[in-house]
Write an enzyme that holds these catalytic residues in place. Sequence first.
Site, PDB file in Angstrom:
ATOM      1  N   ARG A  30      38.694  58.319  40.793  1.00 38.34           N
ATOM      2  CA  ARG A  30      40.082  58.489  41.238  1.00 38.34           C
ATOM      3  C   ARG A  30      40.633  59.854  40.840  1.00 38.34           C
ATOM      4  O   ARG A  30      41.532  60.375  41.465  1.00 38.34           O
ATOM      5  CB  ARG A  30      40.983  57.425  40.597  1.00 38.34           C
ATOM      6  CG  ARG A  30      40.679  56.016  41.040  1.00 38.34           C
ATOM      7  CD  ARG A  30      41.556  55.048  40.285  1.00 38.34           C
ATOM      8  NE  ARG A  30      41.209  53.665  40.598  1.00 38.34           N
ATOM      9  CZ  ARG A  30      42.034  52.647  40.476  1.00 38.34           C
ATOM     10  NH1 ARG A  30      43.261  52.847  40.019  1.00 38.34           N
ATOM     11  NH2 ARG A  30      41.647  51.438  40.771  1.00 38.34           N
ATOM     12  N   GLU A  74      43.049  52.342  51.359  1.00 33.45           N
ATOM     13  CA  GLU A  74      44.367  52.170  50.749  1.00 33.45           C
ATOM     14  C   GLU A  74      44.919  53.493  50.230  1.00 33.45           C
ATOM     15  O   GLU A  74      44.167  54.404  49.900  1.00 33.45           O
ATOM     16  CB  GLU A  74      44.304  51.159  49.584  1.00 33.45           C
ATOM     17  CG  GLU A  74      45.691  50.698  49.141  1.00 33.45           C
ATOM     18  CD  GLU A  74      45.717  49.921  47.835  1.00 33.45           C
ATOM     19  OE1 GLU A  74      46.654  49.129  47.661  1.00 33.45           O
ATOM     20  OE2 GLU A  74      44.843  50.098  46.990  1.00 33.45           O
TER      21      GLU A  74
HETATM   22  C1  8ZB Z   1      47.180  48.815  40.492  1.00 34.54           C
HETATM   23  C2  8ZB Z   1      46.243  47.657  40.534  1.00 34.54           C
HETATM   24  C3  8ZB Z   1      46.028  46.997  39.222  1.00 34.54           C
HETATM   25  C4  8ZB Z   1      45.331  45.663  39.390  1.00 34.54           C
HETATM   26  C5  8ZB Z   1      43.131  45.135  39.016  1.00 34.54           C
HETATM   27  C6  8ZB Z   1      43.841  45.037  37.702  1.00 34.54           C
HETATM   28  C7  8ZB Z   1      45.272  44.855  38.147  1.00 34.54           C
HETATM   29  C8  8ZB Z   1      41.626  47.115  38.645  1.00 34.54           C
HETATM   30  C9  8ZB Z   1      39.693  46.219  38.973  1.00 34.54           C
HETATM   31  C10 8ZB Z   1      40.643  45.232  39.151  1.00 34.54           C
HETATM   32  C11 8ZB Z   1      39.032  43.696  39.601  1.00 34.54           C
HETATM   33  C12 8ZB Z   1      38.319  45.875  39.134  1.00 34.54           C
HETATM   34  N1  8ZB Z   1      41.835  45.816  38.930  1.00 34.54           N
HETATM   35  N2  8ZB Z   1      40.315  47.385  38.653  1.00 34.54           N
HETATM   36  N3  8ZB Z   1      40.329  43.976  39.463  1.00 34.54           N
HETATM   37  N4  8ZB Z   1      38.021  44.597  39.441  1.00 34.54           N
HETATM   38  N5  8ZB Z   1      37.338  46.780  38.996  1.00 34.54           N
HETATM   39  O1  8ZB Z   1      44.014  45.880  39.828  1.00 34.54           O
HETATM   40  O2  8ZB Z   1      43.356  43.946  36.947  1.00 34.54           O
HETATM   41  O3  8ZB Z   1      45.493  43.508  38.504  1.00 34.54           O
END
Ligand code: 8ZB
Length: 479
Positions: free
Chosen positions: A96, A167
């Site tokens: 990112r 996205e």
């Molecule tokens: C802005 C988004 C945050 C959300 C989830 C976080 C939070 C981030 C992963 C993921 C599953 C990943 N999140 N990275 N969920 N696998 N590699 O995005 O927990 O809810």
Amino acid sequence: MHDRGLAPRDFQVARQEVLSSWPTGAAVDIEEAMRYQRAMPVGRRFAESLAAARGRLLVQPRAGVALIEEHIRLLKYLETEGEADLLPTTIDAYTRQNRYAEAARGIEKSVNAGTSMLNGFPAVNHGVEGCRRVTESVSRPVQVRHGTPDARLLAEITLAGGFTSFEGGGISYNIPYTKNVPLRKSIADWKYVDRLCGLYEENGISINREPFGPLTGTLVPPCVSIAVGILEGLLALEQGVHSLTLGYGQGGNMAQDIAAMHALRELADGYFRQAGHDGFDLTVVFHQWMGGFPEDESRAFSIICLGAAVACLGGADKVIVKTPHEAMGIPTREANAQGLKATRQLINMLSDQEKLDTETVRQEKGIIGREVDCILKKTFELGRGDPAEGAAAAFEAGVIDVPFAPSIHNRGRILPMRDDEGAIRIFNRGSLPFDEDLAAFHGERLAVRARTEGRAVSFQMVTDDIYAISKGRLVGRPK
Ligand code: 8ZB
């Protein structure tokens, strides 16, 4: 209509530079990539799946790990066990930030450790072939989900790699995610991403684009999220994007959330047409609660299910699900599937019922509409009709102001807090260009709460509200 499409020559020059900035960029041959995309089965196409679902609410998780085989197993599990309609690939934090050398070390460490040492899938390092192995292994469409201010190379590689939705946006992947990146820079870099999608589109390959609606996910007033979504939508349409999904993050008050979802769809449609666009395909996505979660899994399910209900009642086309592990960090695949199943059960039960439309919902929708109009009117004035210049100038002037954002290019002067029913209102409006009636409305609603709680409206309420849901309430009441 003013043509703001990126000039072909500028785009070609920029593409050369982007594709030569990291070795895996060399494998992108856009003619070959278009042939590859064109040969993909329609069941793995994002835009077509959204369009075909009209009326049926689609469910999508977040997920991403470091290694290709492990990532494929994860997605397959979410597809079969979790019955996800749409799949994600969440990108790791190094990628990112365009730190591909560190992502490479993360991949190496993951191989040695036998488990993911990155918080997502490093798509740039895995390259076009690696991405194709992922998208070919599942039977659902796969979207790139990330948080990248300069996502040009990521877009080139993943679109050539068979991903069919991307996205983010120049505002929503800058202001909530970075501290120092100038807004004009990220907006310019995202014009490239949108133009790339537009190019695929012009060649008969629809690529869905989804600006990130929830922003900081922390007491964001609906009007701020919607105004940003409309601006990013306009920027995408100007570059030839056709399939557009705008998002909104659950605030917690049901009437306000339902109203915001309807307002988002209707206002966006109106603004796009007013700008001379037609023939676009607009869908809306609801994000289950993006703020702090309780550690207790049963209580987490309760938040997830309320979100599922509101997504349904608000007429969303898609819902992004949370998991019972939210308070702990990245979920196991099992926890991820649990979030999907809890959401699915609720949606199925509500889909047989009539949509709720109450006087309160209509009132909230009216308020949001007036607020968004105030913000965008001033924004277009500042930008002389150009949404890119307008957005940059509006952030400078505080005409758009995102609460709790890390960016120095955001004023950060507005103070949002919950009213007596938990709806998000604005205590200090900073430089948001609300008229007197709107300003008075927010003040009155907050005064009701102050009376109930026997304390003055103050910053303490904001702090209390931020932690309230993880502590088991919606409104941060005094003890
Ligand atoms: C802005 C988004 C945050 C959300 C989830 C976080 C939070 C981030 C992963 C993921 C599953 C990943 N999140 N990275 N969920 N696998 N590699 O995005 O927990 O809810």
